[in-house]
Motif scaffolding. Sequence first.
Motif, PDB file in Angstrom:
ATOM      1  N   UNK A  83       0.831  -1.207   0.000  1.00 41.60           N
ATOM      2  CA  UNK A  83       0.000   0.000   0.000  1.00 41.60           C
ATOM      3  C   UNK A  83       0.865   1.256   0.000  1.00 41.60           C
ATOM      4  N   UNK A  84       1.960   1.223   0.746  1.00 42.78           N
ATOM      5  CA  UNK A  84       2.868   2.377   0.770  1.00 42.78           C
ATOM      6  C   UNK A  84       3.505   2.581  -0.599  1.00 42.78           C
ATOM      7  N   UNK A  85       3.922   1.493  -1.240  1.00 43.17           N
ATOM      8  CA  UNK A  85       4.499   1.613  -2.589  1.00 43.17           C
ATOM      9  C   UNK A  85       3.497   2.242  -3.545  1.00 43.17           C
ATOM     10  N   UNK A  86       2.249   1.804  -3.471  1.00 42.93           N
ATOM     11  CA  UNK A  86       1.200   2.321  -4.359  1.00 42.93           C
ATOM     12  C   UNK A  86       0.966   3.815  -4.126  1.00 42.93           C
ATOM     13  N   UNK A  87       0.855   4.204  -2.862  1.00 37.08           N
ATOM     14  CA  UNK A  87       0.608   5.615  -2.531  1.00 37.08           C
ATOM     15  C   UNK A  87       1.775   6.496  -2.948  1.00 37.08           C
ATOM     16  N   UNK A  88       2.996   6.052  -2.647  1.00 36.19           N
ATOM     17  CA  UNK A  88       4.176   6.831  -3.027  1.00 36.19           C
ATOM     18  C   UNK A  88       4.288   6.965  -4.538  1.00 36.19           C
ATOM     19  N   UNK A  89       3.981   5.872  -5.247  1.00 33.64           N
ATOM     20  CA  UNK A  89       4.045   5.913  -6.702  1.00 33.64           C
ATOM     21  C   UNK A  89       3.042   6.890  -7.292  1.00 33.64           C
ATOM     22  N   UNK A  90       1.848   6.913  -6.747  1.00 31.59           N
ATOM     23  CA  UNK A  90       0.827   7.854  -7.222  1.00 31.59           C
ATOM     24  C   UNK A  90       1.246   9.296  -6.951  1.00 31.59           C
ATOM     25  N   UNK A  91       1.784   9.540  -5.768  1.00 32.51           N
ATOM     26  CA  UNK A  91       2.255  10.890  -5.428  1.00 32.51           C
ATOM     27  C   UNK A  91       3.439  11.304  -6.299  1.00 32.51           C
ATOM     28  N   UNK A  92       4.301  10.335  -6.613  1.00 30.49           N
ATOM     29  CA  UNK A  92       5.464  10.625  -7.465  1.00 30.49           C
ATOM     30  C   UNK A  92       4.999  11.069  -8.852  1.00 30.49           C
ATOM     31  N   UNK A  93       4.047  10.341  -9.414  1.00 32.25           N
ATOM     32  CA  UNK A  93       3.545  10.713 -10.748  1.00 32.25           C
ATOM     33  C   UNK A  93       2.888  12.094 -10.715  1.00 32.25           C
ATOM     34  N   UNK A  94       2.132  12.377  -9.678  1.00 22.31           N
ATOM     35  CA  UNK A  94       1.487  13.678  -9.558  1.00 22.31           C
ATOM     36  C   UNK A  94       2.521  14.808  -9.535  1.00 22.31           C
ATOM     37  N   UNK A  95       3.656  14.578  -8.877  1.00 20.47           N
ATOM     38  CA  UNK A  95       4.733  15.569  -8.836  1.00 20.47           C
ATOM     39  C   UNK A  95       5.247  15.877 -10.232  1.00 20.47           C
ATOM     40  N   UNK A  96       5.428  14.838 -11.046  1.00 22.46           N
ATOM     41  CA  UNK A  96       5.967  15.028 -12.393  1.00 22.46           C
ATOM     42  C   UNK A  96       4.973  15.758 -13.285  1.00 22.46           C
ATOM     43  N   UNK A  97       3.722  15.341 -13.279  1.00 22.66           N
ATOM     44  CA  UNK A  97       2.737  15.985 -14.155  1.00 22.66           C
ATOM     45  C   UNK A  97       2.526  17.446 -13.778  1.00 22.66           C
ATOM     46  N   UNK A  98       2.729  17.770 -12.503  1.00 24.69           N
ATOM     47  CA  UNK A  98       2.516  19.145 -12.052  1.00 24.69           C
ATOM     48  C   UNK A  98       3.719  20.043 -12.291  1.00 24.69           C
ATOM     49  N   UNK A  99       4.919  19.525 -12.074  1.00 17.50           N
ATOM     50  CA  UNK A  99       6.104  20.386 -12.077  1.00 17.50           C
ATOM     51  C   UNK A  99       7.062  20.149 -13.251  1.00 17.50           C
ATOM     52  N   UNK A 100       6.889  19.048 -13.998  1.00 21.22           N
ATOM     53  CA  UNK A 100       7.813  18.744 -15.092  1.00 21.22           C
ATOM     54  C   UNK A 100       7.040  18.431 -16.375  1.00 21.22           C
ATOM     55  N   UNK A 101       6.132  19.330 -16.692  1.00 19.86           N
ATOM     56  CA  UNK A 101       5.291  19.179 -17.871  1.00 19.86           C
ATOM     57  C   UNK A 101       6.117  19.272 -19.148  1.00 19.86           C
ATOM     58  N   UNK A 102       5.891  18.341 -20.055  1.00 20.28           N
ATOM     59  CA  UNK A 102       6.574  18.408 -21.345  1.00 20.28           C
ATOM     60  C   UNK A 102       6.107  19.620 -22.148  1.00 20.28           C
ATOM     61  N   UNK A 103       4.843  19.973 -22.018  1.00 19.31           N
ATOM     62  CA  UNK A 103       4.317  21.150 -22.724  1.00 19.31           C
ATOM     63  C   UNK A 103       5.053  22.408 -22.300  1.00 19.31           C
ATOM     64  N   UNK A 104       5.263  22.567 -20.984  1.00 18.60           N
ATOM     65  CA  UNK A 104       5.995  23.735 -20.482  1.00 18.60           C
ATOM     66  C   UNK A 104       7.438  23.726 -20.986  1.00 18.60           C
ATOM     67  N   UNK A 105       8.063  22.545 -21.005  1.00 19.20           N
ATOM     68  CA  UNK A 105       9.432  22.402 -21.506  1.00 19.20           C
ATOM     69  C   UNK A 105       9.517  22.882 -22.953  1.00 19.20           C
TER      70      UNK A 105
END
Length: 334
Positions: A295-317
């Motif tokens: 469950x911790x792996x799943x939650x951390x993985x979801x939070x990790x993806x959210x970080x990337x989509x929010x702060x490392x957008x390919x469109x912004x790049x």
Amino acid sequence: MSNHKIKKIIQACNSPKKEKYNILTFPTHERYETQLCKTGHNFYSFSMDGQKEWNAEQTKPPENYYILPKGELPAFTEIDMILVQSKFWQFQVAAQILETLPVPMIVLEHTLPTPQTHNPEQIDQMRQMTGHVNIFISKFSQQQWNINSINNYVLHHGIDSETFKPLDIPKENHILTVANDFKNRDFCLNYAGWERITNGMNVRLVGSKNGEGSTVCDSAEDMVKEYNKCKIYLNTTTLSPIPMSLLEAMACGCAVVSTATCMIPEIIRNGENGFISNDESEIKSMIDTLQNDDELRKTMGENARSTITKHFSETAFINNWNEVFKQVYEVSQI
């Protein structure tokens, strides 16, 4: 203002705007340059004997990335600007090219000063290797280089989160690390630390020039599968401003464990979207915790993806780079 200067301004104002620029560059980081090509411009890649070449086995060149014959400049098109991505040979070659091809030069800095391999005098010389515009991939990198120029910009990586995404495939019981030429780049990738940390663990190493037991992926799609199959992604770098492989793993929803170096503590909130530490015993403990908590792996993985989509957008790049290219080109016409 001189008549010549006024004439150039009038010509620039009256000339049609270019939609595609012709950019001379050098093979450096295939994944990064593949994303640069999404800006839509034409990139002409200059190489020389004994220097880095595009690794087509790992990543196929995009259609608008033209690999030139070694040592030859494109005689069939007009170059609008030069993009330098290394101070170790590219800058010197670009400086020579500028003697006969007076165009603006952008210097992109992927790495950090390395006192482990260069003395203070050499590093000071590198600080003088600047362009009309200087780009850094993180604020941390900009601060470390401490280059005094008003034309310094930070452009963060962008991750294609439509390609690098979670897949509905079974997890395998191993820890993944992605690194090219891992042993020989121990001074920045910390291969020795990786060996100590993973001793006795079930690991999978992906990357070129790593010898027997390492896998080489020949497409982004294969790389995405590798990220998705692992239980945990481990990064041990010490001198990489921000490893793209770590960001890709996070975009794929991996539970990540990493060293807390360079820009990484700005991205990973310890215990929320990943684990970070510089203590090898603690890193081992973090890996053990994740291995035993689905469950911790799943939650951390979801939070990790959210970080990337929010702060490392390919469109912004893409938009940020297009703005840099536009400004550099338009100023050069005046």
